[in-house]
Design a protein around this motif. Sequence first.
Motif, PDB file in Angstrom:
ATOM      1  N   ILE A   1      58.561 -16.287  40.658  1.00 39.83           N
ATOM      2  CA  ILE A   1      57.551 -16.734  39.707  1.00 39.83           C
ATOM      3  C   ILE A   1      58.037 -16.538  38.275  1.00 39.83           C
ATOM      4  N   GLU A   2      57.872 -17.571  37.449  1.00 32.23           N
ATOM      5  CA  GLU A   2      58.186 -17.475  36.025  1.00 32.23           C
ATOM      6  C   GLU A   2      56.948 -16.960  35.305  1.00 32.23           C
ATOM      7  N   THR A   3      57.118 -15.952  34.471  1.00 32.82           N
ATOM      8  CA  THR A   3      55.986 -15.345  33.784  1.00 32.82           C
ATOM      9  C   THR A   3      56.416 -14.754  32.453  1.00 32.82           C
ATOM     10  N   PHE A   4      55.454 -14.404  31.627  1.00 38.53           N
ATOM     11  CA  PHE A   4      55.706 -13.713  30.360  1.00 38.53           C
ATOM     12  C   PHE A   4      55.523 -12.231  30.616  1.00 38.53           C
ATOM     13  N   SER A   5      56.438 -11.432  30.139  1.00 37.09           N
ATOM     14  CA  SER A   5      56.386  -9.999  30.408  1.00 37.09           C
ATOM     15  C   SER A   5      56.863  -9.210  29.200  1.00 37.09           C
ATOM     16  N   TYR A   6      56.303  -8.027  29.038  1.00 35.67           N
ATOM     17  CA  TYR A   6      56.824  -7.101  28.040  1.00 35.67           C
ATOM     18  C   TYR A   6      57.987  -6.353  28.662  1.00 35.67           C
ATOM     19  N   THR A   7      59.153  -6.472  28.058  1.00 34.87           N
ATOM     20  CA  THR A   7      60.340  -5.804  28.582  1.00 34.87           C
ATOM     21  C   THR A   7      60.719  -4.590  27.749  1.00 34.87           C
ATOM     22  N   TYR A   8      59.939  -4.333  26.724  1.00 35.98           N
ATOM     23  CA  TYR A   8      60.058  -3.111  25.920  1.00 35.98           C
ATOM     24  C   TYR A   8      58.667  -2.839  25.376  1.00 35.98           C
ATOM     25  N   MET A   9      58.221  -1.579  25.460  1.00 29.91           N
ATOM     26  CA  MET A   9      56.898  -1.250  24.941  1.00 29.91           C
ATOM     27  C   MET A   9      56.870   0.222  24.514  1.00 29.91           C
ATOM     28  N   GLU A  10      56.479   0.424  23.288  1.00 24.29           N
ATOM     29  CA  GLU A  10      56.269   1.771  22.759  1.00 24.29           C
ATOM     30  C   GLU A  10      54.954   1.763  21.993  1.00 24.29           C
ATOM     31  N   THR A  11      54.224   2.856  22.054  1.00 28.30           N
ATOM     32  CA  THR A  11      52.939   2.943  21.362  1.00 28.30           C
ATOM     33  C   THR A  11      52.792   4.281  20.659  1.00 28.30           C
ATOM     34  N   LYS A  12      51.905   4.300  19.694  1.00 28.10           N
ATOM     35  CA  LYS A  12      51.538   5.535  19.001  1.00 28.10           C
ATOM     36  C   LYS A  12      50.044   5.509  18.756  1.00 28.10           C
ATOM     37  N   LEU A  13      49.414   6.644  18.965  1.00 27.20           N
ATOM     38  CA  LEU A  13      48.015   6.849  18.636  1.00 27.20           C
ATOM     39  C   LEU A  13      47.985   7.997  17.644  1.00 27.20           C
ATOM     40  N   ILE A  14      47.517   7.709  16.439  1.00 27.01           N
ATOM     41  CA  ILE A  14      47.530   8.731  15.394  1.00 27.01           C
ATOM     42  C   ILE A  14      46.154   8.867  14.766  1.00 27.01           C
ATOM     43  N   GLU A  15      45.949  10.012  14.134  1.00 28.52           N
ATOM     44  CA  GLU A  15      44.754  10.227  13.329  1.00 28.52           C
ATOM     45  C   GLU A  15      45.162  10.041  11.883  1.00 28.52           C
ATOM     46  N   GLY A  16      44.482   9.151  11.197  1.00 28.09           N
ATOM     47  CA  GLY A  16      44.887   8.831   9.839  1.00 28.09           C
ATOM     48  C   GLY A  16      43.858   9.226   8.811  1.00 28.09           C
ATOM     49  N   TYR A  17      44.290  10.061   7.885  1.00 33.00           N
ATOM     50  CA  TYR A  17      43.443  10.398   6.743  1.00 33.00           C
ATOM     51  C   TYR A  17      43.807   9.509   5.558  1.00 33.00           C
ATOM     52  N   GLU A  18      45.061   9.093   5.515  1.00 34.23           N
ATOM     53  CA  GLU A  18      45.560   8.100   4.561  1.00 34.23           C
ATOM     54  C   GLU A  18      46.029   6.925   5.425  1.00 34.23           C
ATOM     55  N   PRO A  19      45.100   6.053   5.841  1.00 29.53           N
ATOM     56  CA  PRO A  19      45.399   5.067   6.891  1.00 29.53           C
ATOM     57  C   PRO A  19      46.624   4.195   6.649  1.00 29.53           C
ATOM     58  N   LYS A  20      46.764   3.653   5.460  1.00 24.82           N
ATOM     59  CA  LYS A  20      47.893   2.757   5.202  1.00 24.82           C
ATOM     60  C   LYS A  20      49.218   3.513   5.279  1.00 24.82           C
ATOM     61  N   GLU A  21      49.300   4.659   4.619  1.00 20.50           N
ATOM     62  CA  GLU A  21      50.541   5.447   4.622  1.00 20.50           C
ATOM     63  C   GLU A  21      50.861   5.957   6.024  1.00 20.50           C
ATOM     64  N   ASP A  22      49.835   6.468   6.732  1.00 17.49           N
ATOM     65  CA  ASP A  22      50.060   6.995   8.077  1.00 17.49           C
ATOM     66  C   ASP A  22      50.491   5.888   9.037  1.00 17.49           C
ATOM     67  N   THR A  23      49.900   4.711   8.910  1.00 12.69           N
ATOM     68  CA  THR A  23      50.271   3.584   9.757  1.00 12.69           C
ATOM     69  C   THR A  23      51.695   3.133   9.460  1.00 12.69           C
ATOM     70  N   ASN A  24      52.043   3.033   8.174  1.00  9.95           N
ATOM     71  CA  ASN A  24      53.411   2.643   7.807  1.00  9.95           C
ATOM     72  C   ASN A  24      54.428   3.633   8.351  1.00  9.95           C
ATOM     73  N   GLU A  25      54.121   4.915   8.282  1.00 13.22           N
ATOM     74  CA  GLU A  25      55.043   5.939   8.782  1.00 13.22           C
ATOM     75  C   GLU A  25      55.212   5.830  10.301  1.00 13.22           C
ATOM     76  N   ALA A  26      54.109   5.665  11.019  1.00 11.60           N
ATOM     77  CA  ALA A  26      54.187   5.543  12.478  1.00 11.60           C
ATOM     78  C   ALA A  26      54.902   4.262  12.890  1.00 11.60           C
ATOM     79  N   LEU A  27      54.618   3.172  12.200  1.00 12.32           N
ATOM     80  CA  LEU A  27      55.273   1.901  12.501  1.00 12.32           C
ATOM     81  C   LEU A  27      56.761   1.971  12.199  1.00 12.32           C
TER      82      LEU A  27
END
Length: 142
Positions: free
Chosen positions: A100-126
């Motif tokens: 079967i031909e399909t679309f698949s994620y062949t690499y996946m990494e995630t982060k769940l963070i608590e952000g007090y400075e959302p933009k800066e914390d998101t940029n750092e995690a990304l």
Amino acid sequence: MKKIFLAILFSAQLFSASIYTLDNIRDLNLYIDNQTDFMDKKELKKELTKKLEKAGFVFGVTDSLILVIKIESLEIEDSIAIYISLGLGEEVITKRKDKIETFSYTYMETKLIEGYEPKEDTNEALDTLINDFIAAYEDDKN
């Protein structure tokens, strides 16, 4: 016996930087799903494209693999929970009976963070997720 098992397990992890294989990846399309009000999608795409091009990836080629970045946030009292995922999607053929031909994620990494400075914390995690992706790519390229 436990010490020997732990030593073997730890040493095996030293030699395997990632469970994913990023061999022969060159062409990418960048897709950003920004579900926040504190990140600018265009600015983010420009910065990430520049960083990935510097690492050797090429953009704008037809039928490229898709690097998907998803950013979500949820306000919780005085802070924000931020979920960031980075996945490499591509069309694959399964080893099932009918191949079967399909679309698949062949690499996946995630982060769940608590952000007090959302933009800066998101940029750092990304930035960490992108650096890990580039490092895994460099490791598999050699």
